[in-house]
Design a protein around this motif. Structure first.
Motif, mmCIF file in Angstrom:
data_model
loop_
_atom_site.group_PDB
_atom_site.id
_atom_site.type_symbol
_atom_site.label_atom_id
_atom_site.label_comp_id
_atom_site.label_asym_id
_atom_site.label_seq_id
_atom_site.Cartn_x
_atom_site.Cartn_y
_atom_site.Cartn_z
ATOM 1 N N LYS A 243 0.814 -1.214 0.000
ATOM 2 C CA LYS A 243 0.000 0.000 0.000
ATOM 3 C C LYS A 243 0.851 1.270 0.000
ATOM 4 N N ASP A 246 0.865 2.924 -3.565
ATOM 5 C CA ASP A 246 -0.270 3.651 -4.155
ATOM 6 C C ASP A 246 -0.895 4.652 -3.192
ATOM 7 N N THR A 248 -2.382 4.154 -0.357
ATOM 8 C CA THR A 248 -3.525 3.710 0.452
ATOM 9 C C THR A 248 -3.113 3.323 1.873
ATOM 10 N N LYS A 251 -4.840 5.033 4.779
ATOM 11 C CA LYS A 251 -6.144 4.628 5.305
ATOM 12 C C LYS A 251 -6.009 3.770 6.563
#
Length: 298
Positions: A243, A246, A248, A251
């Motif tokens: 992750k 990208d 992410t 999160k």
């Protein structure tokens, strides 16, 4: 002032890849009638010296031919003078290993970079000043403390000769050791002494080539993008490593971000850091933004 462009080439960048590819890339610029001079480095730190001397001679247009480290050295040759004595512009021929900064704008690499230079495409870029006990450094990409610096330091000092395999070994060894500790600081006066896996203080999105550590960063925001990833465990880190590529990872419940114009560190001893691809050990004191202080050809 000199309207000519000075390309500073690090032929050793990318394990020697830059030295092989640079002549053809530079010829593309010359064939388009760009007024270009070229100087090569022979040792670490020489790009800063060449840039500093050229700026004093009146050059204001520079091209970093190599990786992120080449750009970092040139910027540190231009500043602090370029903040007060006349704007400088920096373009890139990404022929080194990382080339993180340019990835914010395109994945087309050299083709995109050459097009930006020849069309005189420029935009103002913030420069971040890193103040430490021995003086000041300047960067436009990112400063990392914690896990990323642990990996880079181990790889640079003991495993560099192994290339990409060395970096992988560095990740595995650092994962086994996995240190999660606080780096006390104040962000615009607000104290933060939380334990963490790593901290990033970014001006652009990418680091380490393709890792989008700071997906909300912008080079002209006037602020530092401060990313904090808390004390995640080994298995959690392994699951979330993809992750990082990208953005992410932001999160995750242990990840957080904020912006700040000034960071003041309250560290008791020097720490290992990675700043625009360079591995250093510094007694870090503060970070501050020089808004729009450099023109970048992107």
């Amino acid at each position: 002032m000199n309207d000519r462009y000075l390309a500073i080439v690090n032929p050793a960048a990318g394990g020697g890849r830059c030295g092989k590819l640079a002549p053809a890339a530079l010829e593309r610029l010359r064939s388009a009638a760009l007024a270009l001079e070229v100087r090569e480095t022979r040792a670490p730190g020489e790009a800063a010296v060449l840039a500093n001397c050229a700026y004093a001679e009146g050059y204001r247009n520079f091209i970093a031919v190599g990786g992120d480290g080449t750009g970092f050295e040139i910027i540190n040759g231009l500043f602090p003078a370029a903040a007060t004595d006349g704007r400088a512009a920096l373009g890139f021929l990404p022929l080194g290993t990382g080339n993180s900064f340019l990835r914010d704008f395109s994945e087309r690499g050299s083709d995109y970079a050459i097009e930006a230079i020849l069309t005189r495409r420029r935009r103002p870029c913030d420069v971040i000043r890193l103040n430490h006990a021995g003086g000041s450094l300047y960067y436009i990409n990112t400063l990392n403390i914690g896990f990323a610096a642990d990996v880079a330091t181990l790889t640079n000092r003991h495993l560099k000769r192994l290339g990409e395999l060395g970096y992988l070994v560095g990740v595995l060894v650092s994962l086994a050791r996995l240190r999660r500790r606080p780096f006390p600081l104040r962000a615009d006066g607000e104290r933060d002494d939380r334990r963490c896996l790593f901290l990033a203080f970014s001006n652009s999105k990418y680091t380490g080539g393709k890792m989008m550590i700071a997906p909300h960063a912008a080079i002209d925001s006037g602020n530092i993008e401060y990313v904090h990833w808390g004390p995640i465990g080994r298995m959690g880190l392994v699951r979330n490593l993809p992750k990082l590529f990208d953005g992410t990872h932001m999160k995750h419940k242990l990840a957080s971000r904020r912006t700040a114009a000034r960071i003041e560190f309250e560290l008791k001893e020097p720490v290992d850091v990675v700043v625009d691809g360079e591995v250093l050990t510094l007694d870090v004191e503060s970070l501050e933004v020089l808004p729009g202080a450099l023109d970048v050809m992107v």
